[in-house]
Motif scaffolding. Structure first.
Motif, PDB file in Angstrom:
ATOM      1  N   ALA A 234      36.793  53.163  46.031  1.00  0.00           N
ATOM      2  CA  ALA A 234      35.838  52.050  46.099  1.00  0.00           C
ATOM      3  C   ALA A 234      35.637  51.401  44.739  1.00  0.00           C
ATOM      4  O   ALA A 234      34.562  50.884  44.433  1.00  0.00           O
ATOM      5  N   PHE A 235      36.662  51.422  43.908  1.00  0.00           N
ATOM      6  CA  PHE A 235      36.626  50.807  42.585  1.00  0.00           C
ATOM      7  C   PHE A 235      38.060  50.519  42.175  1.00  0.00           C
ATOM      8  O   PHE A 235      38.990  50.726  42.948  1.00  0.00           O
ATOM      9  N   GLY A 236      38.252  50.032  40.972  1.00  0.00           N
ATOM     10  CA  GLY A 236      39.600  49.764  40.480  1.00  0.00           C
ATOM     11  C   GLY A 236      39.998  48.309  40.531  1.00  0.00           C
ATOM     12  O   GLY A 236      41.175  47.990  40.693  1.00  0.00           O
ATOM     13  N   HIS A 237      39.016  47.411  40.383  1.00  0.00           N
ATOM     14  CA  HIS A 237      39.343  45.987  40.417  1.00  0.00           C
ATOM     15  C   HIS A 237      40.013  45.566  39.117  1.00  0.00           C
ATOM     16  O   HIS A 237      40.032  46.302  38.128  1.00  0.00           O
ATOM     17  N   THR A 238      40.572  44.358  39.106  1.00  0.00           N
ATOM     18  CA  THR A 238      41.273  43.834  37.940  1.00  0.00           C
ATOM     19  C   THR A 238      40.271  43.504  36.843  1.00  0.00           C
ATOM     20  O   THR A 238      39.347  42.718  37.062  1.00  0.00           O
ATOM     21  N   PRO A 239      40.423  44.063  35.643  1.00  0.00           N
ATOM     22  CA  PRO A 239      39.462  43.778  34.575  1.00  0.00           C
ATOM     23  C   PRO A 239      39.794  42.490  33.829  1.00  0.00           C
ATOM     24  O   PRO A 239      40.910  41.969  33.900  1.00  0.00           O
ATOM     25  N   GLY A 240      38.810  41.970  33.091  1.00  0.00           N
ATOM     26  CA  GLY A 240      39.012  40.822  32.219  1.00  0.00           C
ATOM     27  C   GLY A 240      39.030  39.501  32.957  1.00  0.00           C
ATOM     28  O   GLY A 240      38.846  39.422  34.176  1.00  0.00           O
ATOM     29  N   PRO A 241      39.263  38.408  32.208  1.00  0.00           N
ATOM     30  CA  PRO A 241      39.322  37.072  32.829  1.00  0.00           C
ATOM     31  C   PRO A 241      40.444  37.005  33.857  1.00  0.00           C
ATOM     32  O   PRO A 241      41.513  37.595  33.699  1.00  0.00           O
ATOM     33  N   MET A 242      40.193  36.238  34.917  1.00  0.00           N
ATOM     34  CA  MET A 242      41.150  36.143  36.020  1.00  0.00           C
ATOM     35  C   MET A 242      41.159  34.721  36.551  1.00  0.00           C
ATOM     36  O   MET A 242      40.122  34.198  36.954  1.00  0.00           O
ATOM     37  N   THR A 243      42.303  34.089  36.508  1.00  0.00           N
ATOM     38  CA  THR A 243      42.440  32.733  37.023  1.00  0.00           C
ATOM     39  C   THR A 243      42.552  32.762  38.541  1.00  0.00           C
ATOM     40  O   THR A 243      43.264  33.594  39.103  1.00  0.00           O
ATOM     41  N   ALA A 244      41.843  31.868  39.190  1.00  0.00           N
ATOM     42  CA  ALA A 244      41.889  31.809  40.649  1.00  0.00           C
ATOM     43  C   ALA A 244      43.299  31.461  41.113  1.00  0.00           C
ATOM     44  O   ALA A 244      43.837  30.422  40.721  1.00  0.00           O
ATOM     45  N   PRO A 245      43.934  32.314  41.924  1.00  0.00           N
ATOM     46  CA  PRO A 245      45.299  32.013  42.383  1.00  0.00           C
ATOM     47  C   PRO A 245      45.308  30.849  43.363  1.00  0.00           C
ATOM     48  O   PRO A 245      44.307  30.562  44.030  1.00  0.00           O
ATOM     49  N   ALA A 246      46.428  30.189  43.436  1.00  0.00           N
ATOM     50  CA  ALA A 246      46.560  29.043  44.339  1.00  0.00           C
ATOM     51  C   ALA A 246      46.580  29.510  45.788  1.00  0.00           C
ATOM     52  O   ALA A 246      46.941  30.649  46.098  1.00  0.00           O
ATOM     53  N   VAL A 247      46.197  28.610  46.670  1.00  0.00           N
ATOM     54  CA  VAL A 247      46.218  28.897  48.100  1.00  0.00           C
ATOM     55  C   VAL A 247      47.664  28.844  48.593  1.00  0.00           C
ATOM     56  O   VAL A 247      48.368  27.854  48.379  1.00  0.00           O
TER      57      VAL A 247
END
Length: 268
Positions: A234-247
């Motif tokens: 229930a953890f382990g998300h991507t750390p740091g800044p993250m650009t929204a991926p394209a649809v």
């Protein structure tokens, strides 16, 4: 009855036989004469998800009840949970995310020479899971898997969405597309579009997270479920800044994110 998966309990088997007998009696009395619907690729896209299967099954039960066969959909709830077990669920910022096993057909490969004759391998290296999201505000958040935006489809309930994720779970020596690597573990991120970062998430491992293998089979369903639960974090998300991926829009499979395909390429 050979076309049905054998249930693990006698009462489940009786309910399954009752359903088949009711359908047979109904069709014998009132043959189906309407024009069949050509679903096309939706059969391998939408109708392989547990949500779609449950909706379709409830419609069948409702039709049987109108025909005079008093069956209840709740009688088959154990069948649904047995066929589509829950991998895990989390809740962050009022958004519920649930991962559940979905259906993925296995392809039979061509004949190959083997010891004592020819063999035909079955490609079981690709699996599919369903992601169900509740309470999502689409203008503020989105959900990604391994850095790619999920093609969430509305269920008809406000703030509730589902989609499928097809991924390579194993890399056996005989399989389709042998150069495509394993996609596990699957990292699900709840992406805050305004902040430009993942605020939470979860991780699903196809096998033992530590790379181990069990020496024995599970002695009962409790141990089997415990092994499955141990593969979900229930953890382990991507750390740091993250650009929204394209649809990623796939007109053939709008409800499925296929991690085997490159971004923006849907041919074949």
């Amino acid at each position: 009855m050979r076309a049905f998966e054998m249930p693990p309990h006698a009462r489940m088997s009786l309910a399954q036989q009752l359903l088949v007998r009711a359908l047979t009696a109904w069709f014998w009395r009132e043959p189906f004469e309407d024009k069949p619907i050509r679903w096309g690729t939706r059969l391998h896209d939408w109708f392989l998800l547990p949500h779609a299967v449950e909706q379709d099954f409830r419609r069948v039960i409702e039709d049987l009840r109108k025909a005079g066969y008093r069956l209840e959909a709740d009688w088959f709830a154990p069948h649904f949970e047995f066929r589509f077990p829950v991998y895990g669920a989390v809740c962050y910022e009022g958004v519920d995310i649930e991962l559940r096993q979905a259906i993925e057909p296995w392809y039979v490969l061509g004949e190959e020479p083997g010891a004592g004759g020819t063999t035909r391998f079955v490609d079981s290296s690709v699996e599919r899971l369903q992601v169900r999201v509740k309470g999502l505000v689409g203008e503020r958040y989105t959900v990604t898997c391994n850095g790619r935006r999920l093609p969430l489809q509305s269920t008809g309930t406000h703030g509730e969405f589902v989609c499928g994720v097809r991924y390579r779970a194993w890399q056996p020596p005989h399989c389709l597309h042998p150069t495509i690597p394993v996609h596990a573990p699957l990292v699900i991120d709840l992406l805050d579009l305004a902040a430009g970062r993942s605020i939470a998430g979860c991780t699903y491992h196809v096998a033992h997270p530590g790379g181990l293998s069990h020496d024995t089979f599970a002695v009962n369903s409790n141990e089997a479920e415990a092994r499955r639960r141990a593969r979900f974090f229930a953890f382990g998300h991507t750390p740091g800044p993250m650009t929204a991926p394209a649809v990623e829009e796939n007109p053939e499979f709008p409800s499925t994110l296929d991690l085997r395909r490159q971004t923006g390429r849907f041919a074949g």
